[in-house]
Motif scaffolding. Structure first.
Motif, PDB file in Angstrom:
ATOM      1  N   ALA A 151      21.090  15.155  -6.368  1.00 15.73           N
ATOM      2  CA  ALA A 151      21.297  13.785  -6.831  1.00 15.73           C
ATOM      3  C   ALA A 151      20.883  12.779  -5.764  1.00 15.73           C
ATOM      4  CB  ALA A 151      22.759  13.584  -7.222  1.00 15.73           C
ATOM      5  N   HIS A 152      21.212  13.053  -4.526  1.00 22.10           N
ATOM      6  CA  HIS A 152      20.908  12.110  -3.442  1.00 22.10           C
ATOM      7  C   HIS A 152      19.404  12.003  -3.205  1.00 22.10           C
ATOM      8  CE1 HIS A 152      25.167  13.201  -1.798  1.00 22.10           C
ATOM      9  NE2 HIS A 152      25.222  12.426  -2.862  1.00 22.10           N
ATOM     10  N   HIS A 153      18.718  13.155  -3.080  1.00 24.97           N
ATOM     11  CA  HIS A 153      17.270  13.123  -2.865  1.00 24.97           C
ATOM     12  C   HIS A 153      16.534  12.564  -4.094  1.00 24.97           C
ATOM     13  CE1 HIS A 153      16.581  14.482   1.079  1.00 24.97           C
ATOM     14  NE2 HIS A 153      16.577  15.790   0.898  1.00 24.97           N
ATOM     15  N   HIS A 154      17.039  12.869  -5.258  1.00 24.39           N
ATOM     16  CA  HIS A 154      16.447  12.354  -6.496  1.00 24.39           C
ATOM     17  C   HIS A 154      16.550  10.832  -6.521  1.00 24.39           C
ATOM     18  CE1 HIS A 154      17.293  11.202 -10.834  1.00 24.39           C
ATOM     19  NE2 HIS A 154      16.038  11.613 -10.895  1.00 24.39           N
ATOM     20  N   THR A 155      17.688  10.316  -6.086  1.00 25.93           N
ATOM     21  CA  THR A 155      17.914   8.867  -6.089  1.00 25.93           C
ATOM     22  C   THR A 155      16.979   8.151  -5.124  1.00 25.93           C
ATOM     23  OG1 THR A 155      20.227   9.142  -6.728  1.00 25.93           O
ATOM     24  CG2 THR A 155      19.623   7.062  -5.667  1.00 25.93           C
ATOM     25  N   THR A 156      16.862   8.661  -3.891  1.00 24.33           N
ATOM     26  CA  THR A 156      15.996   7.981  -2.920  1.00 24.33           C
ATOM     27  C   THR A 156      14.521   8.131  -3.297  1.00 24.33           C
ATOM     28  OG1 THR A 156      16.051   9.948  -1.499  1.00 24.33           O
ATOM     29  CG2 THR A 156      17.602   8.177  -1.001  1.00 24.33           C
ATOM     30  N   GLY A 157      14.174   9.249  -3.932  1.00 22.03           N
ATOM     31  CA  GLY A 157      12.792   9.406  -4.378  1.00 22.03           C
ATOM     32  C   GLY A 157      12.409   8.352  -5.402  1.00 22.03           C
ATOM     33  N   LEU A 158      13.247   8.185  -6.431  1.00 23.07           N
ATOM     34  CA  LEU A 158      12.977   7.179  -7.460  1.00 23.07           C
ATOM     35  C   LEU A 158      13.040   5.772  -6.870  1.00 23.07           C
ATOM     36  CD1 LEU A 158      14.968   8.581 -10.529  1.00 23.07           C
ATOM     37  CD2 LEU A 158      12.497   8.703 -10.094  1.00 23.07           C
ATOM     38  N   SER A 159      13.992   5.539  -5.988  1.00 25.49           N
ATOM     39  CA  SER A 159      14.133   4.219  -5.366  1.00 25.49           C
ATOM     40  C   SER A 159      12.899   3.869  -4.543  1.00 25.49           C
ATOM     41  CB  SER A 159      15.382   4.200  -4.481  1.00 25.49           C
ATOM     42  OG  SER A 159      15.476   2.998  -3.744  1.00 25.49           O
ATOM     43  N   THR A 160      12.338   4.845  -3.872  1.00 25.91           N
ATOM     44  CA  THR A 160      11.126   4.610  -3.075  1.00 25.91           C
ATOM     45  C   THR A 160       9.976   4.162  -3.963  1.00 25.91           C
ATOM     46  OG1 THR A 160      11.786   6.278  -1.453  1.00 25.91           O
ATOM     47  CG2 THR A 160       9.452   5.681  -1.526  1.00 25.91           C
ATOM     48  N   VAL A 161       9.763   4.875  -5.069  1.00 30.25           N
ATOM     49  CA  VAL A 161       8.684   4.509  -5.990  1.00 30.25           C
ATOM     50  C   VAL A 161       8.938   3.135  -6.589  1.00 30.25           C
ATOM     51  CG1 VAL A 161       7.408   5.182  -8.057  1.00 30.25           C
ATOM     52  CG2 VAL A 161       8.217   6.939  -6.474  1.00 30.25           C
ATOM     53  N   GLU A 162      10.195   2.845  -6.910  1.00 30.10           N
ATOM     54  CA  GLU A 162      10.552   1.542  -7.464  1.00 30.10           C
ATOM     55  C   GLU A 162      10.157   0.406  -6.524  1.00 30.10           C
ATOM     56  OE1 GLU A 162      14.575  -0.957  -8.792  1.00 30.10           O
ATOM     57  OE2 GLU A 162      14.730   0.898  -7.631  1.00 30.10           O
ATOM     58  N   VAL A 163      10.528   0.547  -5.239  1.00 29.33           N
ATOM     59  CA  VAL A 163      10.233  -0.515  -4.267  1.00 29.33           C
ATOM     60  C   VAL A 163       8.728  -0.658  -4.074  1.00 29.33           C
ATOM     61  CG1 VAL A 163      10.530  -1.256  -1.879  1.00 29.33           C
ATOM     62  CG2 VAL A 163      12.437  -0.208  -3.099  1.00 29.33           C
ATOM     63  N   ALA A 164       8.023   0.460  -4.016  1.00 21.71           N
ATOM     64  CA  ALA A 164       6.570   0.402  -3.851  1.00 21.71           C
ATOM     65  C   ALA A 164       5.925  -0.295  -5.044  1.00 21.71           C
ATOM     66  CB  ALA A 164       6.013   1.806  -3.677  1.00 21.71           C
ATOM     67  N   SER A 165       6.388   0.040  -6.244  1.00 23.85           N
ATOM     68  CA  SER A 165       5.832  -0.575  -7.449  1.00 23.85           C
ATOM     69  C   SER A 165       6.036  -2.084  -7.447  1.00 23.85           C
ATOM     70  CB  SER A 165       6.474   0.060  -8.684  1.00 23.85           C
ATOM     71  OG  SER A 165       5.999  -0.548  -9.869  1.00 23.85           O
ATOM     72  N   LYS A 166       7.212  -2.514  -7.036  1.00 16.69           N
ATOM     73  CA  LYS A 166       7.519  -3.947  -7.010  1.00 16.69           C
ATOM     74  C   LYS A 166       6.758  -4.692  -5.920  1.00 16.69           C
ATOM     75  CE  LYS A 166      12.177  -3.586  -8.965  1.00 16.69           C
ATOM     76  NZ  LYS A 166      13.637  -3.728  -8.691  1.00 16.69           N
ATOM     77  N   ASN A 167       6.270  -3.954  -4.931  1.00 13.59           N
ATOM     78  CA  ASN A 167       5.608  -4.593  -3.789  1.00 13.59           C
ATOM     79  C   ASN A 167       4.168  -4.111  -3.615  1.00 13.59           C
ATOM     80  OD1 ASN A 167       7.867  -6.125  -2.076  1.00 13.59           O
ATOM     81  ND2 ASN A 167       8.769  -4.243  -2.917  1.00 13.59           N
ATOM     82  N   ALA A 168       3.538  -3.725  -4.714  1.00 12.31           N
ATOM     83  CA  ALA A 168       2.189  -3.159  -4.641  1.00 12.31           C
ATOM     84  C   ALA A 168       1.204  -4.123  -3.990  1.00 12.31           C
ATOM     85  CB  ALA A 168       1.710  -2.765  -6.032  1.00 12.31           C
ATOM     86  N   LYS A 169       1.259  -5.387  -4.359  1.00 11.73           N
ATOM     87  CA  LYS A 169       0.324  -6.364  -3.793  1.00 11.73           C
ATOM     88  C   LYS A 169       0.526  -6.499  -2.287  1.00 11.73           C
ATOM     89  CE  LYS A 169      -1.277 -11.139  -4.283  1.00 11.73           C
ATOM     90  NZ  LYS A 169      -1.099 -12.427  -5.029  1.00 11.73           N
ATOM     91  N   LYS A 170       1.770  -6.591  -1.874  1.00  8.98           N
ATOM     92  CA  LYS A 170       2.067  -6.734  -0.441  1.00  8.98           C
ATOM     93  C   LYS A 170       1.637  -5.489   0.327  1.00  8.98           C
ATOM     94  CE  LYS A 170       4.098  -8.898   3.046  1.00  8.98           C
ATOM     95  NZ  LYS A 170       3.526 -10.149   3.618  1.00  8.98           N
ATOM     96  N   LEU A 171       1.871  -4.325  -0.223  1.00  7.89           N
ATOM     97  CA  LEU A 171       1.482  -3.079   0.441  1.00  7.89           C
ATOM     98  C   LEU A 171      -0.031  -3.034   0.668  1.00  7.89           C
ATOM     99  CD1 LEU A 171       3.755  -0.508  -1.411  1.00  7.89           C
ATOM    100  CD2 LEU A 171       3.821  -1.024   1.032  1.00  7.89           C
ATOM    101  N   ASN A 172      -0.792  -3.453  -0.321  1.00  4.49           N
ATOM    102  CA  ASN A 172      -2.245  -3.450  -0.179  1.00  4.49           C
ATOM    103  C   ASN A 172      -2.722  -4.479   0.834  1.00  4.49           C
ATOM    104  OD1 ASN A 172      -3.755  -1.539  -2.057  1.00  4.49           O
ATOM    105  ND2 ASN A 172      -2.228  -2.396  -3.455  1.00  4.49           N
ATOM    106  N   THR A 173      -2.106  -5.636   0.829  1.00  2.63           N
ATOM    107  CA  THR A 173      -2.483  -6.677   1.793  1.00  2.63           C
ATOM    108  C   THR A 173      -2.214  -6.226   3.221  1.00  2.63           C
ATOM    109  OG1 THR A 173      -2.021  -8.427   0.181  1.00  2.63           O
ATOM    110  CG2 THR A 173      -2.047  -9.059   2.507  1.00  2.63           C
ATOM    111  N   GLU A 174      -1.043  -5.672   3.449  1.00  6.11           N
ATOM    112  CA  GLU A 174      -0.669  -5.267   4.803  1.00  6.11           C
ATOM    113  C   GLU A 174      -1.422  -4.015   5.257  1.00  6.11           C
ATOM    114  OE1 GLU A 174       1.124  -6.895   6.918  1.00  6.11           O
ATOM    115  OE2 GLU A 174       1.634  -8.510   5.521  1.00  6.11           O
ATOM    116  N   PHE A 175      -1.753  -3.140   4.314  1.00  9.84           N
ATOM    117  CA  PHE A 175      -2.554  -1.963   4.658  1.00  9.84           C
ATOM    118  C   PHE A 175      -3.918  -2.404   5.177  1.00  9.84           C
ATOM    119  CE2 PHE A 175      -5.296   1.706   3.616  1.00  9.84           C
ATOM    120  CZ  PHE A 175      -4.553   2.739   4.158  1.00  9.84           C
ATOM    121  N   LYS A 176      -4.510  -3.390   4.526  1.00 11.52           N
ATOM    122  CA  LYS A 176      -5.811  -3.898   4.992  1.00 11.52           C
ATOM    123  C   LYS A 176      -5.669  -4.516   6.378  1.00 11.52           C
ATOM    124  CE  LYS A 176      -8.742  -5.914   2.197  1.00 11.52           C
ATOM    125  NZ  LYS A 176      -9.416  -6.908   1.300  1.00 11.52           N
ATOM    126  N   LYS A 177      -4.600  -5.261   6.610  1.00 12.34           N
ATOM    127  CA  LYS A 177      -4.373  -5.867   7.923  1.00 12.34           C
ATOM    128  C   LYS A 177      -4.248  -4.802   9.013  1.00 12.34           C
ATOM    129  CE  LYS A 177      -1.935 -10.095   6.530  1.00 12.34           C
ATOM    130  NZ  LYS A 177      -0.617 -10.808   6.604  1.00 12.34           N
TER     131      LYS A 177
END
Length: 796
Positions: A307-333
């Motif tokens: 349950a714990h690993h399942h929760t953090t796994g889904l939470s990680t994808v959730e945060v990445a999805s919500k911040n996709a634009k920022k992740l791409n901008t900062e990756f380029k930087k």
């Protein structure tokens, strides 16, 4: 179907074997072919498949290759990607077995209840990085667990044997191999990782049973190259996890223990390639089984852990999805030019060693070139101060002005900056020291051209030659020798330098005479084949009468023995240190070795073996009881060769042991009252956390053939032994106890002053070779390996 429906049991009530996990992933990929792709990227030593699953929306999956290439364009500032790339890695430690179970539920939920996350996110899942270790644990647990399972921590199902499931087939810790790539799992995985370079990478782990869950942000020290955004995004993810853990009343901690410094972890390596690399640690590991009572009386179950690993796994994808634009901008930087202090690293040295380094750089997709005739100025690695070095077209130049420039800085920097001296792993690893190369770090860019590799050896062997000569200076030379021995070619080596036909040869040079091999009708054919295989130049000579030095019939020209080697395994050896020795023989030197378990050691007649290797470990003092030590001393006295490494040395000292003596530490007679909170900080004064020291080498001794008078040793602790009366080959001199790179406590530095690093003690007709430091550490300290080969073949 859910994992529970497919497997036929509720997830968390049994451990799933690797082939069943593969079956489930294949079922999902077949059922949802428009959303899931499986790719087998390799096989383990035990032939289990290694695979990743790509999952996203049907539209993204149809355009997957374009999404990948557009993302990678960001590394050169040319891309305009819009998708987030998340890579989830499970079960790098085989007995941290919950993560693979959690991966199946995470896969299912990402494709069902949380499928909206996939509209703008590509998720890459590696369900099991270490299948060999995981199945070793799962099979053992299924064999020994109670029925039903017993939550009593004393029951056998909570006590793995010596060969636990943590490591891979060769007992290597794959979570410390991302940068060094010594293992087949790492080598094959990195090829796929480099095709994606994800924005976010998570390594799922387990820790002690009584610990609550750990997630980002990580602890100090953070390496200085880590950007503000990478730090801040760890906090963003951590806070999202905390929201779910708080709602469930689950305990967790952050910012402790697990730092971001050592570059070969599953969190740091992705970070140094522009991602947000994180370790998640669930309490449990190999002790927890299906359920266990913790120290405070709670019962921790496999279902809880999932349950714990399942929760953090889904939470990680959730945060990445919500911040996709920022992740791409900062990756380029991240991939824009960095103003690092050293713009280029210039290296000189043995062609074989340069070749070994370029092989590693190729795997990391790090660019390099050849130098020009001239001089470079900058930080001289050998002296630890500013200096200069002559360069030629054979010099290797590695620039930080390239897409992998940050990784270059981290792997090559002479000294990693420490924001905190309390670290989780070693604090020094610089590649010029590890590969035994002269190097200068320059503050101005050095021009280079395409690197010219060592030319291929091509020769026609003169059938009338008296002998064929070649050098001895690298592990490639050791492999060449081992191959000749395997092919029944007899080889001699020079104990003294000599001059022949106007050419100077160093100690250790190999001499292959026609006379020694006259009974072998295929001698020349075999010699030519082996030389070509190992790219070894052979120089023919018509005589054994040297211009200067000792003739080939002298007692100073010895025959390399066809040795039979045994290595001790089982308690009291360390599984990891045993694995380093095992892997060295089978995968690096390619020389046969017999593995002798400590459980039946007393039943073995060791007169059939020439060499016995004792890998480092704990408890050797109790293991070598009086009778066993007496037998060992008698075997050595009768001509045996004993190689004792690290902690094994402790079992050979004392009144009934051999001649090496532990150094007596000077006791501080002053008494100070210390605050409880300062205990850990004070304790590190006596510690050495993987630091590099400059040592002195007796180049006349066979153990040091092929080395210069200076060796940079990676010291992993403060164990210290006095010089030998005779045979101190590598040692720390007075006044040279400050590490040239890495952390060593003030008291530890005092303790190791004027102490042995490597030495040889004669005992009767045999010898004991002491290796206080570990030349085979994690398989990556390339420059130490020839010492071990010398111990096998050169020391008589």
């Amino acid at each position: 179907m859910s994992p529970s429906e497919f497997l036929g049991y509720e997830l968390g009530t049994q451990f799933t074997r690797h082939h069943e996990v593969v079956d489930y992933y294949q079922y999902v990929a077949k059922t949802l072919a428009d959303q899931v792709q499986l790719h087998e990227y390799g096989k383990t030593n035990e032939r289990r498949p290694l695979m990743v699953a790509y999952l996203s929306s049907a539209g993204n999956m149809a355009d997957l290759e374009n999404i990948r290439t557009e993302h990678l364009k960001n590394t050169t500032g040319q891309g305009a990607p819009s998708k987030a790339i998340v890579w989830l890695s499970y079960n790098v430690h085989g007995n941290e077995s919950v993560s693979t179970e959690a991966s199946m539920q995470t896969l299912y939920d990402l494709l069902t209840v949380e499928k909206d996350y996939l509209d703008n996110t590509i998720v890459i899942m590696d369900p099991c990085i270490n299948p060999d270790g995981r199945d070793r644990y799962v099979n053992w647990y299924n064999q020994y667990k109670n029925s039903p399972n017993n939550v009593d921590p004393n029951s056998k199902e909570h006590h793995e044997p010596w060969q636990s499931g943590r490591a891979n087939h060769y007992m290597f810790d794959l979570n410390r191999d991302w940068a060094w790539l010594t293992q087949v799992e790492s080598q094959q995985r990195l090829k796929f990782f480099n095709k994606w370079l994800p924005h976010v990478h998570v390594d799922f782990h387990e820790q002690g049973v009584n610990n609550p869950y750990f997630f980002a942000p990580a602890a100090e020290p953070f390496h200085e190259v880590i950007t503000d955004f990478q730090r801040d995004f760890q906090v963003t993810i951590g806070k999202n996890h905390a929201k779910y853990f708080d709602a469930n009343g689950w305990f967790y901690f952050t910012k402790e223990v697990f730092d971001l410094l050592y570059p070969s972890y599953g969190d740091t390596y992705p970070t140094y390639n522009g991602g947000i690399g994180m370790t998640y640690e669930q309490g449990g590991s190999g002790r927890a089984g299906l359920g266990i009572v913790t120290r405070i009386g709670d019962t921790l179950t496999l279902k809880d852990r999932i349950a714990h690993h399942h929760t953090t796994g889904l939470s990680t994808v959730e945060v990445a999805s919500k911040n996709a634009k920022k992740l791409n901008t900062e990756f380029k930087k991240f991939y824009q030019n960095k103003d690092f202090k050293y713009k280029s690293y210039v290296l000189n040295g043995d062609a074989d060693k340069l070749g070994a380094l370029t092989e590693l750089l190729d795997q990391h997709e790090i660019k390099y070139g050849s130098g020009n005739n001239g001089t470079v100025k900058g930080y001289d690695y050998k002296t630890g101060s500013n200096g200069s070095m002559r360069t030629t077209e054979k010099s290797l130049v590695v620039s930080t002005d390239q897409p992998r420039g940050t990784l270059v800085k981290v792997l090559f920097e002479p000294k990693a900056k420490l924001s905190d001296s309390v670290t989780y792993d070693i604090t020094a690893w610089s590649l010029p020291y590890a590969y035994g190369l002269d190097a200068v770090g320059t503050t101005t860019a050095v021009n280079s051209s395409g690197f010219v590799p060592q030319s291929e050896a091509s020769m026609t062997l003169d059938k009338d030659a008296y002998a064929y000569l070649t050098d001895w200076s690298s592990m490639n030379d050791a492999r060449f020798l081992a191959d000749l021995i395997h092919r029944k070619i007899r080889v001699r080596y020079a104990m003294k330098p000599f001059v022949l036909d106007g050419q100077r040869y160093k100690r250790g040079s190999l001499i292959i005479t026609r006379g020694d091999n006259s009974a072998n009708k295929e001698f020349l054919d075999i010699l030519g084949q082996v030389a070509k295989k190992h790219n070894k130049d052979l120089t023919a000579t018509a005589t054994g009468f040297v211009d200067d030095g000792k003739d080939f019939g002298s007692t100073y020209v010895q025959m390399v023995p066809d040795i039979k080697v045994a290595v001790l395994t089982g308690e009291p050896t360390s599984t990891l240190q045993f694995g380093e020795v095992w892997h060295f023989f089978e995968q690096q030197l390619h020389y046969p070795v017999s593995i002798i378990d400590s459980e039946y050691m007393n039943n073995i007649d060791f007169t059939g073996y020439d060499v016995l290797v004792l890998p480092s470990g704990w408890g050797y003092k109790g293991f070598f009881k009086e009778s066993r030590l007496k037998d060992l001393k008698e075997w050595v006295s009768n001509g045996g060769k004993l190689i004792a490494m690290g902690g094994a040395i402790k079992g050979l000292t004392g009144e009934d042991g051999f001649g090496l003596k532990p150094k007596e530490s000077e006791k501080d007679s002053s008494v100070n009252v210390q605050a409880y909170d300062e205990t850990e900080r004070d304790r590190i004064k006596e510690a050495i956390t993987g630091a590099i020291f400059k040592t002195k080498v007796d180049t006349t001794h066979p153990l040091a053939f092929g080395y210069d008078d200076t060796y940079f040793s990676l010291k992993l602790g403060a164990d210290a032994y006095d010089y030998l009366d005779s045979g101190s080959v590598v040692y720390l001199e007075e006044g040279h106890t400050s590490p040239i790179s890495g952390f060593a406590g003030s008291e530890a530095q005092k303790k190791i002053a004027q102490t042995l690093v490597f030495g040889v003690e004669r005992h009767g007709s045999g010898s004991v070779i002491y290796m206080v430091d570990n030349p085979l550490f994690r398989g990556f300290w390339e420059n130490g390996k020839l010492f071990f080969a010398n111990a096998l073949f050169m020391v008589n």
